[in-house]
Write a protein that holds these residues in place. Structure first.
Motif, mmCIF file in Angstrom:
data_model
loop_
_atom_site.group_PDB
_atom_site.id
_atom_site.type_symbol
_atom_site.label_atom_id
_atom_site.label_comp_id
_atom_site.label_asym_id
_atom_site.label_seq_id
_atom_site.Cartn_x
_atom_site.Cartn_y
_atom_site.Cartn_z
ATOM 1 N N GLU A 52 0.843 -1.179 0.000
ATOM 2 C CA GLU A 52 0.000 0.000 0.000
ATOM 3 C C GLU A 52 0.890 1.245 0.000
ATOM 4 O O GLU A 52 2.116 1.142 0.195
ATOM 5 C CB GLU A 52 -0.916 -0.021 1.225
ATOM 6 N N PRO A 53 0.323 2.421 -0.209
ATOM 7 C CA PRO A 53 1.160 3.626 -0.282
ATOM 8 C C PRO A 53 1.980 3.900 0.976
ATOM 9 O O PRO A 53 3.124 4.358 0.879
ATOM 10 C CB PRO A 53 0.135 4.747 -0.530
ATOM 11 N N ASP A 54 1.419 3.636 2.152
ATOM 12 C CA ASP A 54 2.126 3.936 3.392
ATOM 13 C C ASP A 54 2.908 2.743 3.935
ATOM 14 O O ASP A 54 3.962 2.924 4.562
ATOM 15 C CB ASP A 54 1.141 4.393 4.479
ATOM 16 N N ILE A 55 2.396 1.552 3.712
ATOM 17 C CA ILE A 55 2.948 0.357 4.362
ATOM 18 C C ILE A 55 2.926 -0.828 3.405
ATOM 19 O O ILE A 55 1.970 -1.004 2.657
ATOM 20 C CB ILE A 55 2.137 0.017 5.638
ATOM 21 N N ALA A 56 4.000 -1.613 3.445
ATOM 22 C CA ALA A 56 4.012 -2.933 2.818
ATOM 23 C C ALA A 56 4.001 -3.958 3.953
ATOM 24 O O ALA A 56 4.772 -3.829 4.910
ATOM 25 C CB ALA A 56 5.244 -3.111 1.948
ATOM 26 N N SER A 195 7.345 16.972 3.618
ATOM 27 C CA SER A 195 5.948 17.103 3.194
ATOM 28 C C SER A 195 5.277 15.758 2.957
ATOM 29 O O SER A 195 4.046 15.645 3.060
ATOM 30 C CB SER A 195 5.867 17.953 1.925
ATOM 31 N N VAL A 196 6.044 14.724 2.616
ATOM 32 C CA VAL A 196 5.476 13.390 2.401
ATOM 33 C C VAL A 196 5.518 12.560 3.674
ATOM 34 O O VAL A 196 4.537 11.928 4.071
ATOM 35 C CB VAL A 196 6.217 12.657 1.261
ATOM 36 N N LEU A 197 6.653 12.560 4.341
ATOM 37 C CA LEU A 197 6.835 11.693 5.499
ATOM 38 C C LEU A 197 6.028 12.145 6.717
ATOM 39 O O LEU A 197 5.514 11.303 7.466
ATOM 40 C CB LEU A 197 8.316 11.610 5.881
ATOM 41 N N ASP A 198 5.937 13.436 6.952
ATOM 42 C CA ASP A 198 5.223 13.900 8.144
ATOM 43 C C ASP A 198 3.771 13.414 8.180
ATOM 44 O O ASP A 198 3.345 12.809 9.178
ATOM 45 C CB ASP A 198 5.283 15.424 8.241
ATOM 46 N N PRO A 199 2.982 13.614 7.143
ATOM 47 C CA PRO A 199 1.605 13.094 7.191
ATOM 48 C C PRO A 199 1.558 11.566 7.189
ATOM 49 O O PRO A 199 0.652 10.972 7.780
ATOM 50 C CB PRO A 199 0.940 13.680 5.938
ATOM 51 N N ARG A 200 2.522 10.930 6.550
ATOM 52 C CA ARG A 200 2.548 9.463 6.551
ATOM 53 C C ARG A 200 2.803 8.929 7.953
ATOM 54 O O ARG A 200 2.112 8.010 8.405
ATOM 55 C CB ARG A 200 3.615 8.954 5.576
ATOM 56 N N LEU A 201 3.784 9.491 8.643
ATOM 57 C CA LEU A 201 4.064 9.053 10.008
ATOM 58 C C LEU A 201 2.880 9.324 10.929
ATOM 59 O O LEU A 201 2.604 8.542 11.837
ATOM 60 C CB LEU A 201 5.324 9.739 10.533
ATOM 61 N N GLU A 202 2.173 10.410 10.678
ATOM 62 C CA GLU A 202 0.989 10.708 11.495
ATOM 63 C C GLU A 202 -0.093 9.653 11.262
ATOM 64 O O GLU A 202 -0.738 9.197 12.218
ATOM 65 C CB GLU A 202 0.465 12.106 11.153
ATOM 66 N N ARG A 203 -0.276 9.234 10.007
ATOM 67 C CA ARG A 203 -1.279 8.206 9.722
ATOM 68 C C ARG A 203 -0.892 6.868 10.360
ATOM 69 O O ARG A 203 -1.743 6.173 10.936
ATOM 70 C CB ARG A 203 -1.444 8.038 8.205
ATOM 71 N N VAL A 204 0.378 6.507 10.237
ATOM 72 C CA VAL A 204 0.825 5.238 10.816
ATOM 73 C C VAL A 204 0.749 5.296 12.340
ATOM 74 O O VAL A 204 0.417 4.313 13.005
ATOM 75 C CB VAL A 204 2.246 4.878 10.336
ATOM 76 N N ALA A 232 11.531 6.077 13.555
ATOM 77 C CA ALA A 232 10.821 5.251 14.531
ATOM 78 C C ALA A 232 10.540 6.034 15.807
ATOM 79 O O ALA A 232 9.458 5.915 16.395
ATOM 80 C CB ALA A 232 11.630 3.992 14.838
ATOM 81 N N VAL A 233 11.509 6.829 16.260
ATOM 82 C CA VAL A 233 11.282 7.694 17.418
ATOM 83 C C VAL A 233 10.162 8.687 17.111
ATOM 84 O O VAL A 233 9.266 8.921 17.941
ATOM 85 C CB VAL A 233 12.577 8.437 17.804
ATOM 86 N N ASP A 234 10.208 9.268 15.925
ATOM 87 C CA ASP A 234 9.169 10.207 15.503
ATOM 88 C C ASP A 234 7.799 9.526 15.533
ATOM 89 O O ASP A 234 6.815 10.087 16.051
ATOM 90 C CB ASP A 234 9.495 10.691 14.085
ATOM 91 N N LEU A 235 7.738 8.302 15.011
ATOM 92 C CA LEU A 235 6.480 7.557 14.988
ATOM 93 C C LEU A 235 5.961 7.295 16.403
ATOM 94 O O LEU A 235 4.782 7.538 16.703
ATOM 95 C CB LEU A 235 6.699 6.228 14.256
ATOM 96 N N LEU A 236 6.820 6.808 17.286
ATOM 97 C CA LEU A 236 6.400 6.512 18.651
ATOM 98 C C LEU A 236 5.992 7.772 19.396
ATOM 99 O O LEU A 236 5.024 7.762 20.172
ATOM 100 C CB LEU A 236 7.527 5.799 19.393
ATOM 101 N N ASP A 237 6.727 8.862 19.183
ATOM 102 C CA ASP A 237 6.377 10.117 19.842
ATOM 103 C C ASP A 237 4.993 10.591 19.407
ATOM 104 O O ASP A 237 4.177 11.033 20.239
ATOM 105 C CB ASP A 237 7.438 11.174 19.506
ATOM 106 N N ARG A 238 4.702 10.477 18.122
ATOM 107 C CA ARG A 238 3.376 10.856 17.625
ATOM 108 C C ARG A 238 2.292 9.958 18.228
ATOM 109 O O ARG A 238 1.223 10.429 18.630
ATOM 110 C CB ARG A 238 3.348 10.766 16.102
ATOM 111 N N ALA A 239 2.573 8.643 18.292
ATOM 112 C CA ALA A 239 1.590 7.709 18.844
ATOM 113 C C ALA A 239 1.329 7.994 20.323
ATOM 114 O O ALA A 239 0.186 7.908 20.794
ATOM 115 C CB ALA A 239 2.070 6.272 18.648
ATOM 116 N N LEU A 240 2.388 8.341 21.066
ATOM 117 C CA LEU A 240 2.226 8.647 22.488
ATOM 118 C C LEU A 240 1.439 9.938 22.693
ATOM 119 O O LEU A 240 0.690 10.070 23.671
ATOM 120 C CB LEU A 240 3.587 8.757 23.159
#
Length: 409
Positions: A52-56, A195-204, A232-240
């Motif tokens: 998929e666009p965000d995740i395989a 511009s691409v990664l920030d919204p993607r990491l937010e969705r994930v 990965a740190v960015d992703l976890l920080d957003r999730a928290l």
């Protein structure tokens, strides 16, 4: 033989700055999974990938005589970001790379690298020194051609032609364009995000938080390799921030930063947003964080606690573990890869030829949680028999989720 221990694990993986499409990443995964099977005497089945666009994603079922683990592996994509940058012509790439070099020097990152790990400082300097050498060679060709032809115009043309040829052939073989793109991306990530990664990491991150609330897995593991550890740190920080109590009840959350480049970004004075994210993840006591490092890998920070090196408050996380890549692979294979720093670096996410305290696929597909594998000095070696069976002392694999190990360096 007793009951079969069954575990379900959800994995989010963020790879480094490596231009690998998801189909090729899947093929590599399957190839290295077969190596894991041979090394640990286990059986493993892997499904076809769903891209998929965000995740395989794909599913793995690994098993031994008395255990079975179902792993849902979700590769967070940014290969499209890397591929788009690779299309940038060299006449645009060179000034952007030199600007990134000056930015990292001015912001104190180079001095931080020298303090923390001189090998990483050498890795930082390598592409820029290489570019300087190629430029000098082209200048020498220009001078020789001008003296031979008696024309400065001919000399300039010869020098320009030599420079173009050097950039097109030896520079590519020596990874210059890829490394330039890596540092350009890193500067952009620090200064203005992406511009691409920030919204993607937010969705994930929204998905990760939802999966944590929904349950269904015994453990959620987030892995970040190389520059992917930063994401990965960015992703976890957003999730928290979306769910502050993420991981306080099952499924527990584990984070493994593997051969990471956390300090690549964290030692830049301008990376205030990233350091705040590291502080947030490190202070989340419900998240178990392990940092794996190796001396022979010039692209990580050996024997360094990234949280302490950034000057952040001590929280007992991450638990730092040093691995020996020489002990993970057969001697003949080690001789083949040891002079190629990319291959050594990628061994962190490849299958091992020999049982070792660190094994990427054992983290993903083994019956022990990350927390227990880190807690044992020999990882899973003494917990897995020669026939692949889970030994008696650890037969209740799920109990480790309630027995955190003491953090140490």
């Amino acid at each position: 033989m007793g009951e079969t221990a069954e575990t379900k694990r959800l994995v989010y993986h963020l790879g480094g700055y490596d231009p690998v499409a998801p189909q090729e990443a899947y093929r590599r995964f399957v190839r290295e999974l077969r190596r894991f099977e041979r090394t640990w005497s286990v059986a493993a089945f892997v499904s076809e990938p769903n891209i998929e666009p965000d995740i395989a994603s794909w599913r793995v079922v690994a098993s031994g005589p008395n255990w079975r683990v179902e792993t849902e592996y979700r590769l967070v994509r940014w290969d499209d970001v890397i591929a788009a940058a690779a299309l940038r012509p060299m006449w645009r790439r060179i000034p952007l790379a030199l600007l990134a070099f000056l930015d990292f020097v001015q912001a104190g990152a180079l001095w931080g690298y020298l303090r923390s790990n001189w090998r990483y400082a050498a890795f930082f300097l390598y592409p820029f020194v290489l570019f300087g050498v190629l430029a000098v060679l082209a200048w020498l060709v220009a001078g020789l051609a001008a003296r031979t032809a008696g024309s400065s115009l001919i000399g300039a043309g010869a020098g320009l032609g030599a420079f173009v040829l050097l950039i097109q052939w030896p520079a590519k073989r020596l990874y210059l364009p890829l490394l330039f793109d890596d540092w350009i991306f890193s500067r952009d990530y620090i200064r203005r995000g992406h511009s691409v990664l920030d919204p993607r990491l937010e969705r994930v991150a929204c998905e990760l938080a939802a999966r944590g609330r929904r349950g269904g897995a015994d453990e959620i593991l987030v892995t970040g390799h190389s520059l992917g550890a930063v994401l990965a740190v960015d992703l976890l920080d957003r999730a928290l921030r979306l769910q502050p109590d993420l991981g306080e009840v099952r499924p527990r959350i584990a984070f493994a930063s593997i051969g990471s480049s956390l300090l690549k970004i964290g030692l830049h004075r301008g990376a205030t947003r990233f350091r705040a994210g590291v502080a947030g993840v490190a202070s989340a006591s419900q998240i178990f964080w392990a940092e794996y490092q190796a001396l022979t890998d010039v692209m990580n920070f050996y024997k360094t606690n990234p949280v302490a090196a950034m000057g952040l408050p001590s929280s007992g996380r991450p638990v730092v573990r040093v691995v020996r890549i020489r002990r993970m692979v057969q001697p003949a294979r080690y001789r083949r890869i040891r002079r190629n720093f990319f291959k050594v670096h990628c061994q962190f996410v490849n299958g091992n030829d020999r049982r070792a305290a660190y094994d990427y696929f054992m983290l993903l597909c083994g019956p022990l949680s990350v927390e227990r594998q880190v807690g044992y000095a020999d990882g899973a070696i003494s917990a897995i028999g020669f026939d692949g069976a889970l030994l008696e002392r650890t037969k209740d694999a799920s109990s480790i989720l309630e027995a955190p190990v003491k953090a140490s360096c």
